[in-house]
Design a protein around this motif. Structure first.
Motif, PDB file in Angstrom:
ATOM      1  N   ARG A 158     -30.346  25.867  -7.119  1.00  0.00           N
ATOM      2  CA  ARG A 158     -30.529  26.655  -5.877  1.00  0.00           C
ATOM      3  C   ARG A 158     -30.545  25.776  -5.076  1.00  0.00           C
ATOM      4  N   LYS A 159     -31.418  24.707  -5.450  1.00  0.00           N
ATOM      5  CA  LYS A 159     -31.785  23.502  -4.711  1.00  0.00           C
ATOM      6  C   LYS A 159     -30.675  22.120  -4.923  1.00  0.00           C
ATOM      7  N   GLY A 160     -29.748  22.421  -5.324  1.00  0.00           N
ATOM      8  CA  GLY A 160     -28.159  22.155  -5.575  1.00  0.00           C
ATOM      9  C   GLY A 160     -27.193  22.356  -4.634  1.00  0.00           C
ATOM     10  N   LEU A 161     -27.433  23.878  -4.170  1.00  0.00           N
ATOM     11  CA  LEU A 161     -26.619  24.252  -3.864  1.00  0.00           C
ATOM     12  C   LEU A 161     -26.394  24.469  -1.818  1.00  0.00           C
ATOM     13  N   ASP A 162     -28.547  24.411  -1.634  1.00  0.00           N
ATOM     14  CA  ASP A 162     -28.705  23.966  -0.491  1.00  0.00           C
ATOM     15  C   ASP A 162     -28.257  22.907  -0.124  1.00  0.00           C
ATOM     16  N   GLU A 163     -27.787  21.619  -0.697  1.00  0.00           N
ATOM     17  CA  GLU A 163     -27.835  20.107  -0.699  1.00  0.00           C
ATOM     18  C   GLU A 163     -25.703  21.137  -0.731  1.00  0.00           C
ATOM     19  N   LEU A 164     -24.816  21.752  -1.322  1.00  0.00           N
ATOM     20  CA  LEU A 164     -23.646  21.755  -0.885  1.00  0.00           C
ATOM     21  C   LEU A 164     -23.356  22.063  -0.189  1.00  0.00           C
ATOM     22  N   GLN A 165     -24.579  22.850   0.416  1.00  0.00           N
ATOM     23  CA  GLN A 165     -23.852  24.352   1.426  1.00  0.00           C
ATOM     24  C   GLN A 165     -23.984  23.297   2.756  1.00  0.00           C
ATOM     25  N   LYS A 166     -25.285  22.370   2.595  1.00  0.00           N
ATOM     26  CA  LYS A 166     -25.083  21.588   4.695  1.00  0.00           C
ATOM     27  C   LYS A 166     -23.881  21.083   3.767  1.00  0.00           C
ATOM     28  N   LYS A 167     -23.332  20.202   2.851  1.00  0.00           N
ATOM     29  CA  LYS A 167     -22.108  19.254   3.127  1.00  0.00           C
ATOM     30  C   LYS A 167     -20.817  19.560   3.362  1.00  0.00           C
ATOM     31  N   VAL A 168     -20.648  21.247   3.234  1.00  0.00           N
ATOM     32  CA  VAL A 168     -19.601  22.079   3.500  1.00  0.00           C
ATOM     33  C   VAL A 168     -20.267  22.516   4.880  1.00  0.00           C
ATOM     34  N   ILE A 169     -20.984  22.726   5.769  1.00  0.00           N
ATOM     35  CA  ILE A 169     -21.107  22.928   6.990  1.00  0.00           C
ATOM     36  C   ILE A 169     -20.640  21.528   7.696  1.00  0.00           C
ATOM     37  N   HIS A 170     -21.136  19.986   7.345  1.00  0.00           N
ATOM     38  CA  HIS A 170     -20.470  19.181   7.848  1.00  0.00           C
ATOM     39  C   HIS A 170     -19.062  18.838   7.886  1.00  0.00           C
ATOM     40  N   CYS A 171     -18.569  19.077   6.739  1.00  0.00           N
ATOM     41  CA  CYS A 171     -16.901  19.463   7.528  1.00  0.00           C
ATOM     42  C   CYS A 171     -16.861  20.501   8.024  1.00  0.00           C
ATOM     43  N   ALA A 172     -17.374  21.501   8.452  1.00  0.00           N
ATOM     44  CA  ALA A 172     -17.239  22.552   9.149  1.00  0.00           C
ATOM     45  C   ALA A 172     -17.382  21.704  10.795  1.00  0.00           C
ATOM     46  N   LYS A 173     -17.760  21.313  10.630  1.00  0.00           N
ATOM     47  CA  LYS A 173     -18.305  20.513  12.448  1.00  0.00           C
ATOM     48  C   LYS A 173     -17.992  19.265  12.477  1.00  0.00           C
ATOM     49  N   GLU A 174     -17.409  18.884  11.672  1.00  0.00           N
ATOM     50  CA  GLU A 174     -16.608  17.627  12.252  1.00  0.00           C
ATOM     51  C   GLU A 174     -14.396  18.246  12.038  1.00  0.00           C
ATOM     52  N   ALA A 175     -14.190  19.262  11.426  1.00  0.00           N
ATOM     53  CA  ALA A 175     -13.250  20.275  11.765  1.00  0.00           C
ATOM     54  C   ALA A 175     -12.467  19.695  13.104  1.00  0.00           C
ATOM     55  N   ALA A 176     -13.816  21.244  13.745  1.00  0.00           N
ATOM     56  CA  ALA A 176     -13.839  21.453  14.430  1.00  0.00           C
ATOM     57  C   ALA A 176     -13.947  20.555  15.869  1.00  0.00           C
TER      58      ALA A 176
END
Length: 392
Positions: A244-262
Motif C-alpha cells: 500500500r505504501k508503494g501504491l500511494d507513492e505511485l498514485q502521486k506520480k500518476v496524478i502529477h502526469c495528469a496535471k502536467e498534461a492538462a
C-alpha cells in the motif's frame, strides 16, 4: 488423521452431493456483482436448513449476508467467506460458484460436531470482480469480532500462502473548451489532446517504476465527432503495487502526469476513485501452515511455496483487520486460463467437482484446528499484530 477429522471427512462426503448441486446451480445461473440474488437465495436457504441463523442484507448491501451457527460453549469466531459473482459474457470463469459452495459447505460440515466450541460464520461477499464488497464489509465492522477468516480460490497450483498487489482504481477527467474543429479550432481547448499527452507521460513513467508495479489504463470518453474540438476526455486506470505504501507513492506520480498534461493545453483535470481500493493480501503464515497441514492429511503432496499473485483481491482488506488466508487449490491439471469460457466449463466439470470436495475438507480441518487449540490461535493473533504493525 484423528477421530474428529475422520468424522468431518465422512460428513463432507455425505453432504457433498447437495453442496455440488449448489455450485452447479450458481454456475449455470451467473450473475454480475450486486445482482447475485439467485446465488444468495440458494446459499442462504441451504445454510438455514442446517441450523444457521441468517441475516440479509447486511452493511447496506442487498446481496451480502451473515450466517451464524453457535456452538454449545463460547469460543472463537471462525469465518468462511463466500464469493458468487460472475464475469460479463464469460459467466463463472473465475470459479466463484465453487468458492461460495465451498464456504457454505465447510460451515455446515463444521457445525455438525457435537463438541463445537465458539461460533462458525459464513459471510456472503458480493462483487469481488468489480468493486469488492469485502472492503465495505470491513468498513462497516462485520469482521470486528472475528478471530480468523478464510476462503479458497481455484488456481493452477496448490498454494496455501499467497500475497497480492494493492490496487487503486482511478478515473481522470480532462475538461477543455469545444469549438469548430476547422473554422475556429484556435478558440477551443482540446481535452483529448491533454489525455493523449497524459498517456504518453504515463508510458514514460512506466520505464522508471519497478517490474512488480503495474499501470493499466483505457480511454472511456474522447469526444463525439471529429468536427468538434473535444471538451471532455475520460480515462480509467488501475494502479497496482506490492504494498500500500508503494501504491500511494505511485498514485502521486500518476496524478502529477495528469496535471502536467492538462497544463500543457490549458485544460483542467480532476480525478476520483471509481471502485474500492484493495490492500495487498497479508497472509497469516501460521494459519497458512495449518491449512497446509490439513492438505497433507488429505493426501495432497504437491504443495507450492509462497507466491505473489499478480492481481488484486478484496480479501487483502480483510487481512488487515483479522488473521486471514486466501489459498489457491489446483483445478484439474492447472492448465485452464481464468476469465475464459474454457474456465467456466472446467469449474462445472468433474475436475471442479473434485476440487470442491478438497476445498471443503481442507477448510473444515483448518477451522476445527483453530477452534480447538487456544495456543495455536494465540500464536496466529500474535503474528497478525506484529505483521500489521510492520506493514501499516
Amino acid at each position: 488423521m484423528d477421530g474428529m477429522k475422520k468424522f468431518f471427512k465422512e460428513q463432507a462426503q455425505i453432504l457433498f452431493p447437495e453442496v455440488w448441486e449448489l455450485a452447479r446451480e450458481i454456475g449455470e445461473n451467473p450473475e454480475l456483482g450486486y445482482q447475485e440474488f439467485f446465488a444468495v437465495d440458494v446459499l442462504t436457504r441451504f445454510l438455514s436448513r442446517y441450523g444457521f441463523d441468517v441475516l440479509r442484507p447486511i452493511a447496506g448491501l442487498e446481496t451480502a449476508f451473515l450466517a451464524r451457527f453457535q456452538g454449545k460453549k463460547p469460543g472463537p469466531r471462525i469465518a468462511f467467506l463466500a464469493e458468487y459473482d460472475a464475469l460479463p459474457e464469460v459467466g463463472h470463469g473465475c470459479g466463484h460458484n465453487l468458492i461460495g459452495a465451498a464456504s457454505a459447505g465447510a460451515g455446515v460440515v463444521l457445525s455438525r460436531s457435537e463438541e463445537l466450541l465458539g461460533e462458525v460464520l459464513v459471510i456472503g461477499t458480493p462483487a469481488e470482480e468489480t468493486s469488492g464488497a469485502k472492503v465495505t464489509l470491513v468498513k462497516k465492522g462485520i469482521f470486528d469480532r472475528v478471530d480468523a477468516a478464510m476462503m479458497f480460490h481455484p488456481g493452477s497450483q496448490n498454494v496455501p500462502e499467497v500475497s497480492s498487489l494493492a490496487l487503486d482504481a482511478i478515473e481522470f477527467t480532462f475538461i477543455g473548451r469545444s469549438a469548430h474543429a476547422v473554422a475556429a479550432a484556435q478558440f477551443g481547448v482540446n481535452a483529448l489532446e491533454a489525455m493523449i499527452t497524459f498517456f504518453n507521460n504515463v508510458n514514460a513513467l512506466k520505464k522508471e517504476i519497478p517490474d512488480d508495479t503495474r499501470i493499466n489504463g483505457i480511454i472511456t470518453e474522447g469526444g463525439t465527432t471529429p468536427n468538434i474540438v473535444p471538451d471532455k476526455a475520460v480515462a480509467r486506470f488501475y494502479l497496482r503495487a506490492p504494498r500500500r505504501k508503494g501504491l500511494d507513492e505511485l498514485q502521486k506520480k500518476v496524478i502529477h502526469c495528469a496535471k502536467e498534461a492538462a497544463s500543457s493545453v490549458s485544460a483542467k483535470v480532476t480525478w476520483r476513485k471509481f471502485e474500492n481500493s484493495y490492500d495487498d493480501m497479508l497472509t497469516n503464515r501460521t494459519l497458512a501452515g495449518v491449512f497446509t497441514k490439513n492438505l497433507r492429511e488429505l493426501g495432497i503432496k504437491r504443495i507450492s511455496s509462497p507466491q505473489v499473485a499478480m492481481g488484486s483481491v478484496d480479501m487483502g482488506n480483510v487481512s488487515r483487520v483479522v488473521p486471514a488466508i486466501h489459498p489457491y487449490l489446483a483445478l484439474g491439471k492447472g492448465m485452464n486460463i481464468p476469465h475464459t469460457r474454457d474456465y467456466t466449463e472446467a469449474v462445472l466439470s468433474p475436475a471442479g467437482e473434485k476440487l470442491l470436495l478438497l476445498a471443503i475438507e481442507s477448510l473444515v480441518g483448518t477451522g476445527w484446528d483453530l477452534l480447538n487449540d487456544p495456543k495455536l490461535l494465540k500464536h496466529i493473533k500474535k503474528e497478525f499484530y506484529q505483521e500489521t504493525d510492520l506493514w501499516g
